[in-house]
Design a protein around this motif. Structure first.
Motif, PDB file in Angstrom:
ATOM      1  N   HIS A 163     -32.427  -5.300 -67.144  1.00 57.82           N
ATOM      2  CA  HIS A 163     -32.432  -6.760 -67.155  1.00 57.82           C
ATOM      3  C   HIS A 163     -32.119  -7.337 -68.534  1.00 57.82           C
ATOM      4  N   ASP A 164     -31.592  -6.499 -69.435  1.00 57.05           N
ATOM      5  CA  ASP A 164     -31.228  -6.968 -70.773  1.00 57.05           C
ATOM      6  C   ASP A 164     -29.882  -7.679 -70.731  1.00 57.05           C
ATOM      7  N   ILE A 165     -29.781  -8.796 -71.441  1.00 54.88           N
ATOM      8  CA  ILE A 165     -28.492  -9.480 -71.576  1.00 54.88           C
ATOM      9  C   ILE A 165     -28.231  -9.733 -73.061  1.00 54.88           C
ATOM     10  N   PHE A 166     -26.956  -9.615 -73.463  1.00 47.72           N
ATOM     11  CA  PHE A 166     -26.545  -9.722 -74.863  1.00 47.72           C
ATOM     12  C   PHE A 166     -25.432 -10.763 -74.980  1.00 47.72           C
ATOM     13  N   PRO A 167     -25.768 -12.040 -75.140  1.00 47.44           N
ATOM     14  CA  PRO A 167     -24.735 -13.085 -75.180  1.00 47.44           C
ATOM     15  C   PRO A 167     -23.663 -12.873 -76.232  1.00 47.44           C
ATOM     16  N   GLU A 168     -23.991 -12.200 -77.340  1.00 46.39           N
ATOM     17  CA  GLU A 168     -22.996 -11.982 -78.389  1.00 46.39           C
ATOM     18  C   GLU A 168     -21.827 -11.128 -77.911  1.00 46.39           C
ATOM     19  N   THR A 169     -22.020 -10.346 -76.865  1.00 48.86           N
ATOM     20  CA  THR A 169     -20.958  -9.455 -76.381  1.00 48.86           C
ATOM     21  C   THR A 169     -20.010 -10.143 -75.405  1.00 48.86           C
ATOM     22  N   TYR A 170     -20.338 -11.349 -74.952  1.00 53.44           N
ATOM     23  CA  TYR A 170     -19.539 -11.977 -73.897  1.00 53.44           C
ATOM     24  C   TYR A 170     -18.143 -12.377 -74.377  1.00 53.44           C
ATOM     25  N   GLY A 171     -18.000 -12.592 -75.687  1.00 57.95           N
ATOM     26  CA  GLY A 171     -16.685 -12.963 -76.201  1.00 57.95           C
ATOM     27  C   GLY A 171     -15.644 -11.881 -75.976  1.00 57.95           C
TER      28      GLY A 171
END
Length: 622
Positions: free
Chosen positions: A523-531
């Motif tokens: 359930h971890d999400i990493f917004p910095e990787t979405y780019g």
């Protein structure tokens, strides 16, 4: 099979018909009670209560159908009743509906019960309502104390301002208005700004539906202005300016604006309707061309909407000749999607198996779609119509589509004569996939779509939805230019996600690695990787960073999660906030800073433009 003497057969048929109608009447009482309760919750500002009420009402229909089926099976052994009795049941049922005020919905309830009891080979015979048997034209509640479907007001008698104020006060909302005279002045100014001065004809009048339409934190007044041979639609949202104090937020005067608030991407309204067909006919006069199926669905009668949609599909098939084809675009790992080019919908089947990296099951995917059905969609998630045992003519299926079905979803299909029967399918409004729209759009269109995409995801965050797979292919662009999410197999509640920042690389090898050098939980999400997968195109990157640079910061996501965990519910506006009275006419709101401040802090939900021309808004009276 049971065999009864003719007289006994007729009596049993009548008893069964009456039992089924009593089941429907119980359902509709609960349906109306929910709308009455919605008014109380709106007045109290109990937004969580309104959300729960909306969720519970969606499941209520199926619960009443199950109750009725169990009763018929327990008391009458309905599954083993012979054909003659079923024919008697339908005939008696029709007789019981002759003075009923919701006959079309009662027919749909009858079908739902029958299809639970009978094998599908009976679905198209005389035992169910393939076509409506009772006309819904000119049905009115003729009881002396009953309120009419709509009220007519004549401004020529008391003046427009006094008439509009009476329109509002007739709904008898308990909380006081902050300044109703001011709000009515804004309403008149907005009408003047849109249409200028107009000469009042002899038939100048205002028609207003007698019940408010409740959704989110707003109650909508819906009506039309008649002047000569011109009809002007309008909707006036009422909101809380502050706790316990009401205000008219704006007026929507364009047909396009009404189509958006009644669109397939919004949750269903809670509205009390004694005669639903009369409400639907009224709404069709202000939104001509909108299918009845979609209007019934938008006012909360989604089963009636499903029934009418299926009739529309069958009618379209009998008057067209093109073939169903695999839907254009990138193929998904979970869903097989096909469409009929001449029909504006897509059909989605869950595949039998999912290749890596997908780790899910059919049951989990079905649960995700049910979650979306019950959730507040905020104009950003497409509604789905769920069907079982849909028969399509094999001759209308493209060979490539048949091959796809047989390869990827063989358990979901079977052949019956000249038909291919699909055991389970979701149907959604067709949109332009966002990835295709971005590839082919002008600079102006790309900028608009990118801003819309970011707004859509941020609004989903505020509604406690994490989309999961945020690739552009999982979003679509509607005919109104709005970006809507439609792929639900990976959605989660944002409050169930762990928002994390990417750890600093430990060494150069970590920095150059194509794989994460850190542990990643389910359930971890990493917004910095979405780019990495959102900003590959130069134009998209330019506009994305201009409008949504904060999108890739964990702080944005965590902030929304924290608000949700505190129980906060933001304001949502299915129209451009620039047309809100407190923004458009700020000079009128001096001393009402709390209300004005609400506009800058709430979520913006762009919609149609801020002004209407007479040509755009006017509809000729037939």
């Amino acid at each position: 099979m049971n065999h009864f003497p003719k007289l006994l057969s007729s009596q049993i048929g009548f008893d069964l018909a009456q039992t089924m109608l009593e089941g429907f009447d119980r359902h509709y009482r609960i349906f109306r009670d929910a709308a009455i309760r919605a008014k109380e919750l709106f007045e109290a500002g109990d937004w969580h209560g309104l959300q729960r009420l909306a969720r519970e009402r969606i499941t209520s229909y199926d619960e009443r159908v199950e109750e009725c089926v169990e009763l018929l099976e327990d008391e009458y052994d309905a599954e083993n009743i012979d054909d003659e009795v079923w024919q008697q049941i339908k005939l008696h049922y029709i007789g019981l509906l002759t003075r009923h005020r919701q006959p079309e919905c009662a027919e749909t309830f009858f079908n739902s019960v029958c299809c639970k009891i009978l094998h599908r080979s009976y679905f198209n015979n005389d035992f169910i309502f393939v076509r409506p048997a009772i006309s819904t034209e000119y049905i009115e509640n003729d009881e002396p104390a009953a309120k009419p479907t709509y009220r007519a007001y004549y401004p020529g008698k008391d003046g427009l301002a006094a008439t509009l104020e009476r329109v509002v006060t007739n709904f008898q909302l308990e909380p006081p208005f902050e300044d109703l005279t001011r709000d009515v002045g804004c309403l008149m100014q907005a009408i003047h700004d849109a249409f200028g001065e107009f000469e009042e004809a002899a038939n100048f009048q205002i028609h207003v539906l007698s019940s408010l339409f409740f959704r989110n934190k707003a109650a909508y007044i819906i009506g039309r202005i008649i002047n000569g041979d011109v009809m002007l639609p309008f909707a006036v949202p009422i909101r809380h300016a502050k706790p316990g104090v009401l205000t008219l937020d704006t007026v929507l005067l364009k047909r396009e604006q009404l189509l958006i608030i009644f669109s397939f991407s919004h949750s269903y309204f809670l509205v009390d309707m004694e005669v639903p067909s009369a409400y639907v006919e009224f709404l069709r006069t202000i939104m001509p061309g909108k299918p009845k199926a979609e209007i019934y669905t938008s006012v909360g009668l989604q089963k009636q909407g499903k029934n009418l949609f299926y009739r529309d599909l069958l009618h379209h098939l009998s008057h067209s000749s093109d073939q169903f084809i695999v839907a254009p675009g990138i193929k998904g790992l979970v869903m097989l999607v096909f469409t009929l080019p001449s029909f504006p919908y897509v059909f989605k089947l869950i595949k039998d198996a999912f290749p890596p990296p997908k780790e899910t099951t059919r049951e989990q995917i079905v649960a995700k779609y049910q979650l979306v059905k019950r959730h507040d969609r905020l104009g950003r998630m497409a509604d789905t119509l769920e069907y079982s045992s849909v028969a399509l003519p094999v001759s209308r299926l493209d060979d490539a589509l048949i091959k796809e079905l047989e390869t990827y979803a063989p358990s979901m299909i079977e052949y019956e004569g000249d038909n291919l029967v699909i055991r389970h399918v979701y149907i959604e409004r067709r949109m332009v996939p966002l990835n295709i729209y971005l590839q082919n759009g002008t600079d102006e269109q790309v900028e608009h779509a990118v801003k819309e995409y970011g707004d859509a995801v941020k609004e989903l965050m505020q509604a406690n939805i994490f989309p999961g797979d945020m690739l552009y292919k999982n979003f679509g662009v509607t005919r109104h230019g709005r970006v809507v999410f439609y792929d639900y197999d990976e959605i989660e509640y944002l409050t169930d996600c762990n928002v994390r920042a990417v750890p600093e690389p430990r060494n150069e090898e970590d920095e150059l690695s194509g794989e994460p050098w850190y542990a990643v939980g389910p359930h971890d999400i990493f917004p910095e990787t979405y780019g990495t997968f959102l900003l590959g195109d130069t134009r998209v990157r330019q506009y994305f960073l201009a409008h949504h640079a904060d999108f890739f910061t964990p702080e944005l996501w965590q902030r929304h999660k924290d608000h949700l965990l505190k129980g906060e519910l933001p304001d949502f506006f299915p129209y451009d906030q620039s047309i809100r009275f407190c923004v458009r006419y700020p000079e009128r709101f001096v001393g009402a800073a709390s209300h004005v401040g609400q506009a800058s802090n709430a979520a913006t939900q762009p919609a149609a433009g801020t002004a209407a021309t007479a040509d755009e808004a006017a509809v000729k009276v037939a």
